[in-house]
Design an enzyme around this catalytic site. Sequence first.
Site, PDB file in Angstrom:
ATOM      1  N   ALA A 188     -22.189  24.864 -29.791  1.00 16.48           N
ATOM      2  CA  ALA A 188     -23.135  24.160 -30.503  1.00 16.48           C
ATOM      3  C   ALA A 188     -23.379  24.829 -32.013  1.00 16.48           C
ATOM      4  O   ALA A 188     -22.864  25.986 -32.206  1.00 16.48           O
ATOM      5  CB  ALA A 188     -24.773  24.100 -30.089  1.00 16.48           C
ATOM      6  N   GLU A 213     -17.301  14.466 -28.086  1.00 15.54           N
ATOM      7  CA  GLU A 213     -18.329  15.330 -27.353  1.00 15.54           C
ATOM      8  C   GLU A 213     -19.302  14.461 -26.712  1.00 15.54           C
ATOM      9  O   GLU A 213     -19.793  14.709 -25.578  1.00 15.54           O
ATOM     10  CB  GLU A 213     -18.674  16.365 -28.420  1.00 15.54           C
ATOM     11  CG  GLU A 213     -17.575  17.349 -28.785  1.00 15.54           C
ATOM     12  CD  GLU A 213     -18.269  18.299 -29.993  1.00 15.54           C
ATOM     13  OE1 GLU A 213     -17.261  19.297 -30.095  1.00 15.54           O
ATOM     14  OE2 GLU A 213     -19.014  18.146 -30.559  1.00 15.54           O
ATOM     15  N   ASP A 226     -19.642  23.233 -23.687  1.00 14.06           N
ATOM     16  CA  ASP A 226     -19.351  22.953 -25.027  1.00 14.06           C
ATOM     17  C   ASP A 226     -20.214  24.050 -25.995  1.00 14.06           C
ATOM     18  O   ASP A 226     -21.206  24.510 -25.524  1.00 14.06           O
ATOM     19  CB  ASP A 226     -19.435  21.507 -25.698  1.00 14.06           C
ATOM     20  CG  ASP A 226     -18.997  20.997 -26.745  1.00 14.06           C
ATOM     21  OD1 ASP A 226     -18.442  22.022 -27.552  1.00 14.06           O
ATOM     22  OD2 ASP A 226     -18.998  20.034 -27.405  1.00 14.06           O
ATOM     23  N   GLY A 279     -20.776  19.218 -34.064  1.00 16.48           N
ATOM     24  CA  GLY A 279     -20.089  18.216 -34.976  1.00 16.48           C
ATOM     25  C   GLY A 279     -19.384  18.943 -35.982  1.00 16.48           C
ATOM     26  O   GLY A 279     -18.839  18.422 -36.841  1.00 16.48           O
ATOM     27  N   THR A 293     -15.220  21.468 -27.854  1.00 19.83           N
ATOM     28  CA  THR A 293     -14.209  21.726 -29.256  1.00 19.83           C
ATOM     29  C   THR A 293     -14.935  22.884 -29.873  1.00 19.83           C
ATOM     30  O   THR A 293     -16.149  22.925 -29.912  1.00 19.83           O
ATOM     31  CB  THR A 293     -14.209  20.489 -29.686  1.00 19.83           C
ATOM     32  OG1 THR A 293     -13.662  19.570 -29.056  1.00 19.83           O
ATOM     33  CG2 THR A 293     -13.497  20.920 -31.004  1.00 19.83           C
ATOM     34  N   SER A 301     -14.662  27.152 -31.741  1.00 22.83           N
ATOM     35  CA  SER A 301     -14.163  28.511 -31.511  1.00 22.83           C
ATOM     36  C   SER A 301     -14.786  29.186 -30.191  1.00 22.83           C
ATOM     37  O   SER A 301     -13.960  30.099 -29.666  1.00 22.83           O
ATOM     38  CB  SER A 301     -14.278  29.425 -32.741  1.00 22.83           C
ATOM     39  OG  SER A 301     -15.695  29.467 -32.989  1.00 22.83           O
ATOM     40  N   LYS A 354     -27.082  30.847 -33.094  1.00 23.72           N
ATOM     41  CA  LYS A 354     -27.193  29.472 -32.993  1.00 23.72           C
ATOM     42  C   LYS A 354     -28.560  28.924 -32.690  1.00 23.72           C
ATOM     43  O   LYS A 354     -28.779  27.667 -32.737  1.00 23.72           O
ATOM     44  CB  LYS A 354     -26.028  28.864 -32.122  1.00 23.72           C
ATOM     45  CG  LYS A 354     -24.590  29.317 -32.218  1.00 23.72           C
ATOM     46  CD  LYS A 354     -24.061  28.792 -33.619  1.00 23.72           C
ATOM     47  CE  LYS A 354     -22.599  28.979 -33.865  1.00 23.72           C
ATOM     48  NZ  LYS A 354     -21.729  28.387 -32.950  1.00 23.72           N
TER      49      LYS A 354
HETATM   50  C1  5RP Z   1     -17.402  20.907 -32.906  1.00 30.65           C
HETATM   51  C2  5RP Z   1     -18.503  21.361 -32.234  1.00 30.65           C
HETATM   52  C3  5RP Z   1     -18.711  22.770 -31.773  1.00 30.65           C
HETATM   53  O1  5RP Z   1     -19.020  22.871 -30.591  1.00 30.65           O
HETATM   54  C4  5RP Z   1     -19.477  23.377 -33.038  1.00 30.65           C
HETATM   55  O2  5RP Z   1     -19.135  23.110 -34.111  1.00 30.65           O
HETATM   56  C5  5RP Z   1     -19.644  24.957 -32.810  1.00 30.65           C
HETATM   57  O3  5RP Z   1     -18.386  25.631 -33.106  1.00 30.65           O
HETATM   58  P1  5RP Z   1     -18.050  26.924 -32.748  1.00 30.65           P
HETATM   59  O4  5RP Z   1     -18.178  27.394 -31.443  1.00 30.65           O
HETATM   60  O5  5RP Z   1     -16.610  26.932 -33.769  1.00 30.65           O
HETATM   61  O6  5RP Z   1     -18.978  27.677 -33.676  1.00 30.65           O
HETATM   62  O7  5RP Z   1     -19.699  20.506 -32.215  1.00 30.65           O
HETATM   63  O8  5RP Z   1     -17.378  19.449 -32.972  1.00 30.65           O
END
Ligand code: 5RP
Length: 227
Positions: free
Chosen positions: A83, A103, A81, A95, A28, A30, A121
């Site tokens: 992070a 997840e 996924d 999260g 989940t 962007s 990140k």
């Molecule tokens: C969602 C998550 C996402 O993987 C995390 O927040 C990173 O999100 P983004 O790719 O939008 O920076 O853990 O619960």
Amino acid sequence: MTQDELKTLVGQAALHYVVPGDIVGVGTGSTVNKFIDALASMKAQIKGAVSSSNASTERLQALGIPVFDANEVTELSVYIDGADEIDGHGFMVKGGGAALTREKIVAGLARRFVCIADESKLVKVLGNFPLPVEVIPMSAQQVMRRFAALNGTARVRVKDGQPLVTDNGQWIVDVTGLQISEPLAFESEVSQWPGVVTVGVFAHQGADICVLGTGDGVKTMEFARGG
Ligand code: 5RP
């Protein structure tokens, strides 16, 4: 490159880890949205996906990718996924999108966790990003007091003036001021506090691979996972 372009880059690079003929685990956020968009180009080659949120499910289905319930699947070859933070051991904080519980569930089905992230990140020590913790609402104050005892500052996440309600009908507590230098022990401890559904430290289910988007292109980090 902008952060958005780096997310697109790693979203496309992650296709390399999708096994034709299989069901793929999908996270989940962007960055994952870029992956889902790229996955549409492979939809004829996969059976479908198991999704970690209603938002990802809607995006997958809108692109014609079948979504399976996690209970229909015994194992996934890969879970992809994003992070909020990842360290040099593949331990993560996740999260930010409030999807941490699903997840962890989908990651738990997968033989390999591939984290896709832009270089912002990558951290030395987890804890700068406010740590998300999904809690049963009646436990929120107790859980927040426990974090205060660890010198953390915890707040219930709010949306439109009300506590944000997750896909699972629970609340999120976000904790700042922590330096999570022992992620495995920290995850174990917080996970057994009454009312905690899921803590957003992914150490016992850390990444096997990180596909990192950098100014110099995509870099791949591999992590040895014991057991
Ligand atoms: C969602 C998550 C996402 O993987 C995390 O927040 C990173 O999100 P983004 O790719 O939008 O920076 O853990 O619960």
